[in-house]
Scaffold this active site. Structure first.
Site, short mmCIF file in Angstrom:
data_model
loop_
_atom_site.label_atom_id
_atom_site.label_comp_id
_atom_site.label_asym_id
_atom_site.label_seq_id
_atom_site.Cartn_x
_atom_site.Cartn_y
_atom_site.Cartn_z
N SER A 189 0.99 -1.33 -0.04
CA SER A 189 0.00 0.15 -0.03
C SER A 189 0.95 1.37 0.22
O SER A 189 0.33 2.38 -0.14
CB SER A 189 -1.00 -0.04 1.29
OG SER A 189 -0.42 -0.77 2.33
N HIS B 258 -3.50 -3.40 -5.85
CA HIS B 258 -3.86 -2.76 -4.32
C HIS B 258 -5.14 -3.10 -4.07
O HIS B 258 -5.99 -2.23 -4.45
CB HIS B 258 -3.45 -1.41 -4.36
CG HIS B 258 -3.71 -0.73 -2.87
ND1 HIS B 258 -3.99 0.62 -2.95
CD2 HIS B 258 -3.53 -1.41 -1.71
CE1 HIS B 258 -4.05 0.56 -1.35
NE2 HIS B 258 -3.55 -0.43 -0.86
N GLU C 256 -6.83 -0.85 -7.18
CA GLU C 256 -5.98 0.05 -7.78
C GLU C 256 -4.98 -0.83 -8.46
O GLU C 256 -4.29 -1.59 -7.82
CB GLU C 256 -5.22 0.83 -6.73
CG GLU C 256 -6.19 2.22 -6.31
CD GLU C 256 -5.46 3.20 -5.51
OE1 GLU C 256 -5.81 4.22 -5.30
OE2 GLU C 256 -4.49 2.63 -4.63
N ASN D 253 -4.89 6.43 -0.86
CA ASN D 253 -4.23 6.73 0.49
C ASN D 253 -3.59 7.89 0.50
O ASN D 253 -3.49 8.42 1.37
CB ASN D 253 -3.32 5.39 0.77
CG ASN D 253 -4.17 4.21 1.29
OD1 ASN D 253 -5.41 4.43 1.51
ND2 ASN D 253 -3.52 3.06 1.30
P1 NAI Z 1 -0.77 -9.15 8.05
O1 NAI Z 1 0.12 -9.36 8.84
O2 NAI Z 1 -2.21 -9.63 8.45
O3 NAI Z 1 -0.28 -10.39 7.03
C1 NAI Z 1 0.64 -10.90 6.42
C2 NAI Z 1 1.18 -12.51 6.30
O4 NAI Z 1 2.24 -12.55 5.45
C3 NAI Z 1 1.36 -12.90 7.50
O5 NAI Z 1 0.55 -14.03 7.65
C4 NAI Z 1 2.79 -13.32 7.58
O6 NAI Z 1 2.92 -14.55 8.28
C5 NAI Z 1 2.94 -13.58 6.07
N1 NAI Z 1 4.47 -13.44 5.51
C6 NAI Z 1 5.22 -12.34 6.17
N2 NAI Z 1 6.48 -12.72 5.62
C7 NAI Z 1 6.50 -13.98 4.61
C8 NAI Z 1 7.06 -14.36 3.79
N3 NAI Z 1 8.23 -14.11 3.62
N4 NAI Z 1 6.59 -15.42 2.93
C9 NAI Z 1 5.36 -15.71 3.31
N5 NAI Z 1 4.40 -15.17 4.00
C10 NAI Z 1 4.94 -14.15 4.68
O7 NAI Z 1 -0.58 -8.12 6.97
P2 NAI Z 1 -1.78 -7.63 5.87
O8 NAI Z 1 -2.58 -6.52 6.55
O9 NAI Z 1 -2.53 -8.64 5.15
O10 NAI Z 1 -0.92 -7.03 4.86
C11 NAI Z 1 -0.14 -7.41 3.77
C12 NAI Z 1 -0.01 -6.36 2.58
O11 NAI Z 1 -1.20 -5.92 2.13
C13 NAI Z 1 0.88 -5.44 3.04
O12 NAI Z 1 2.03 -4.93 2.15
C14 NAI Z 1 -0.06 -4.08 3.30
O13 NAI Z 1 0.61 -2.83 3.26
C15 NAI Z 1 -1.14 -4.51 2.40
N6 NAI Z 1 -2.44 -3.94 2.51
C16 NAI Z 1 -2.90 -3.91 3.63
C17 NAI Z 1 -4.17 -3.31 4.03
C18 NAI Z 1 -4.72 -3.74 5.13
O14 NAI Z 1 -5.98 -2.87 5.20
N7 NAI Z 1 -4.56 -4.48 6.11
C19 NAI Z 1 -4.93 -2.69 2.62
C20 NAI Z 1 -4.11 -2.79 1.47
C21 NAI Z 1 -3.18 -3.45 1.44
#
Ligand code: NAI
Ligand code: 3HC
Length: 706
Positions: A414, A435, A447, A485
């Protein structure tokens, strides 16, 4: 069979029956040429002594998508559609509508004015005018209740939702099961009418029994829709038009409908909603590719990270029947992610939205993995791991190693620089940003972020893929926060600054809620978690260091453990299991202390100031985004805001809202706050050069071509 052709309407005579066919691709909109064609073909058939009955149908897949919406902004309405319908209803020979495909708006109104109607059971019909900020203006509000009853008519007209023809009782004289048999059965029906000498049956001669539609029915209906109709102008006018159908004979009812229609049509909401109709479709018109650009096949998808976003994204593909490999590094995290997805599906099943079999079918499409080799044959991989550049780079290097040539490598980042991510692979042309918005299985916006080197076919493939997973895709360029954002940043900053200046969170939230947003900025912050913004701020020292007041109250709250709804306290307090925000005087106290430290005088703010200071800087940022080419057109920004942030569709999106009130007003207000708010004003209220330029030229954002 003889055939006479005009451009938009053709007649084919079959013996004693004239078949009048509309042909105005793509959706058979009732443009001027169609209205003129219908009048001339019907008049010719009425004058032809060999013709005993007339069929109106279409040569397109649709019967008709209704009035031509692009004509609404012009001033040539001749001949008006009601005139065509008058001719049909008062015709001296029976006229039968044969709906060979969906009929919406004016299209359905044509059918309602005919003397008989024939279609197939599963065909879709509807009066979606309310979605355009208007109401059915060619008799739909008067004829539908006469045929289908008041309750059905109210529901169709006020919701605007299409329904199966078989569910609208009283409208169709013949419903065939097999669409292939429609024409034969329809012709047999018409012949029978002729042979039996059936008299012409005009909808206008029907009266509604007032006892079937007492005042309480309307009162209850109004109450029932109050929540979803909040802020909208046209639903109430739709109801009033149906009331008129109960109270008045057709001629007078039509007159009332026409007055209400014009009242709606002249409203800013109608302009906004019609702008949005085209904006949504225009988002798919992208200069980066054309018809000749090839598309890559997406038969199997990989998703990295089964967290909040990865899980939701995976569900979108499973819902569309596309197999997914979901990868986590540790089995435990994978099991947890899959369990959350199952839980979501089972909740939908409990609500009756899915069958237990659907749940199992979708889960069967989701295969967990902890080994990158499992991604060797996927066509598209979407990374949704922690928002840290070094983690993203590790993941993309690995993907570069294992994924097959031609696989699309996408990031859900993001905030991070997509070009930097792409550069760590040997195939930056295959790297793109996808996104999604949270919750990713619910929010319609996507996006699509184009990197410096992303190839046109990758962009085209992703834009088309979005439709398959039922998302509305908007193409954007790379910058911090992309479009959505980046624009929300000044909105959040300004609401926080107002708090520091003495405005209460509930006052700010109420003004923004009344403007039409689903909730105010403080309620939204608490729901998302105040820690999210806090962490983003940690990574943006350079951007915020110039402003010592930047979100200081929010910072204090997070540092005190008040991170929002999830812990029962943030800007507001929450009772366990209850999402209703309860104002907390302690927050005002924190704001007061911080204001004193920064020597900021607390004061009262007018509603106008609060609204303008939250919304206008957001629009100003939109102007910069447009000028930088991060968004290709202002309507794309509007689509992002309506689908991603709940900006009221009846304002058309922030850029349409600005166009409606006038860019000179926005520019003047920005200058006023820049000059009145001291150093703070100078920092954040400088009008964007494009805003200044367009305001001086008396132009609108929508006129701007990058
Ligand atoms: P989260 O922390 O809920 O999930 C991330 C997941 O990735 C975790 O389950 C973790 O174990 C896993 N992980 C970490 N490193 C890894 C690797 N090297 N290989 C495989 N799995 C791995 O985070 P979330 O909120 O789902 O965010 C994920 C991405 O989405 C980020 O880049 C965030 O900026 C983006 N994003 C998040 C939004 C939100 O509202 N939470 C909205 C739009 C984008
Ligand atoms: N007028 C003008 N253009 C229309 C149109 C209409 N009624 N309906 C669709 N179009 C255009 C779209 O803008 C699009 O153009 P583009 O290719 O340049 O982007 C093209 O036709 C194809 O439209 P879709 O991409 O939406 O095609 P779909 O096949 O996905 O959907 C549809 C077809 C269900 C008919 C959908 O287009 C739709 O919902 N149209 C609007 C229906 C509507 O609101 N009708 C009421 C009109 S108002 C009215 O009738 C007033 C009357 O009461 C007096």
């Amino acid at each position: 069979m003889s055939a006479e052709k005009s451009a938009a309407v053709v007649s084919q005579n079959q013996g004693n029956i004239a078949i009048v066919l509309m042909q105005n691709p793509p959706v058979n909109a009732l443009s001027k040429a169609v209205r003129v064609g219908l009048i001339s073909e019907i008049k010719a058939a009425l004058l032809d002594p060999s013709i005993e009955a007339i069929v109106i149908s279409s040569q397109q897949a649709l019967f008709s998508g209704g009035a031509d919406i692009s004509e609404f902004s012009g001033n040539d309405f001749e001949p008006p559609l009601p005139e065509v319908l008058d001719l049909i209803e008062n015709a001296s020979k029976p006229i039968v509508a044969v709906l060979n495909g969906p009929a919406f708006g004016g299209g359905l109104e044509v059918a309602l004015a005919c003397h008989y109607r024939v279609t197939f059971s599963a065909n879709k019909v509807g009066l979606p005018e309310v979605n355009l900020g208007i109401l059915p203006g060619a008799g739909g509000t008067q004829r539908l209740p006469r045929l289908a009853g008041v309750e059905t008519a109210l529901s169709m007209i006020v919701s605007g939702k299409p329904v199966a023809a078989s569910s609208v009782k009283g409208v169709f004289d013949v419903l065939v099961e097999d669409p292939q048999e429609l024409l034969d059965k329809a012709m047999a029906f018409v012949q029978k009418l002729i042979v039996n000498g059936e008299k012409i049956r005009r909808t206008k001669d029907l009266n509604i029994d007032p006892a079937s539609a007492p005042a309480e029915l309307f009162a209850q209906y109004r109450q029932g829709i109050a929540k979803q109709a909040r802020g909208f102008f046209s639903p109430e006018r739709c109801i009033q038009a149906v009331e008129a159908a109960v109270e008045l004979p057709l001629e007078e009812g039509l007159q009332r409908e026409s007055e209400l229609f014009m009242e709606c049509m002249r409203s800013p909401q109608a302009r906004a909603q019609q702008h949005f109709f085209f904006a949504e479709r225009a988002a798919g018109h992208v200069a980066d590719f054309d018809k000749a650009t090839p598309v890559r096949e997406i038969k199997k998808v990989g998703i990295i990270g089964a967290g909040t976003m990865g899980g939701g994204i995976a569900m979108n593909f499973a819902n569309a029947g596309i197999p997914v490999v979901l990868l986590e590094l540790k089995q435990e995290a994978l099991d947890k992610g899959l369990a959350v997805i199952r839980g979501n599906y089972e909740n939908s099943a409990k609500k009756g939205k899915l069958s237990p079999q659907d749940v199992e079918e979708r889960m069967a499409l989701l295969v967990g993995a902890t080994d990158y080799q499992e991604l060797a044959d996927v066509d598209l991989v979407i990374e949704a791991v922690f928002e840290k550049m070094e983690v993203k780079k590790q993941v993309f290097s690995k993907l570069d190693e294992v994924c097959k040539a031609g696989a699309i490598l996408a990031s859900n980042t993001s905030t991070l620089d997509l070009n930097e991510i792409a550069a760590c692979t040997s195939r930056p042309q295959d790297v793109i940003g996808l996104h999604f918005f949270s919750p990713a299985n619910v929010m319609k916006l996507l996006e699509v972020v184009k990197g410096e080197k992303t190839s046109a076919d990758v962009i085209k493939t992703c834009m088309q893929m979005a439709k398959k997973i039922r998302k509305v895709a908007v193409l954007v360029g790379v910058c911090f926060g992309f479009v959505g954002n980046r624009m929300i940043e000044p909105y959040g900053r300004e609401s926080n600054r107002l708090l520091l200046e003495g405005a209460s969170p509930e006052h700010v939230d109420k003004i923004i809620y009344d403007f039409g947003m689903p909730m105010g900025p403080f309620t939204m912050g608490d729901m998302a978690g105040l820690d999210i913004g806090y962490f983003v701020r940690q990574s943006r020292h350079e951007f915020i260091s110039q402003d010592p007041s930047y979100c200081v109250v929010a910072n204090r709250l997070v540092e005190d453990g008040r991170v929002g709804l999830k812990v029962g306290k943030g800007v507001y307090l929450y009772e366990p299991g209850n999402r209703k925000p309860i104002p907390d005087p302690k927050v005002l106290e924190v704001a007061k202390q911080e204001a004193q430290k920064l020597d900021i005088e607390q004061r009262e703010h007018s509603e106008q100031e609060i609204l303008e200071r939250c919304i206008f800087p957001l629009i100003n940022e939109g102007a910069r985004i447009l000028e930088e080419g991060i968004a290709a057109k202002s309507s794309d920004i509007d689509v992002i805001y309506v689908y991603g942030y709940g900006f009221p569709v009846y304002r058309g999106g922030p850029m349409q809202y600005a166009d409606e009130i006038g860019l000179d007003k926005i520019y003047d207000a920005m200058c006023k706050y820049r000059d009145e708010l001291g150093d703070y004003g100078k920092m954040w209220f400088e009008p964007a050069p494009l805003l200044k330029k367009l305001a001086e030229q008396g132009k609108r954002f929508v006129d701007y071509k990058n």
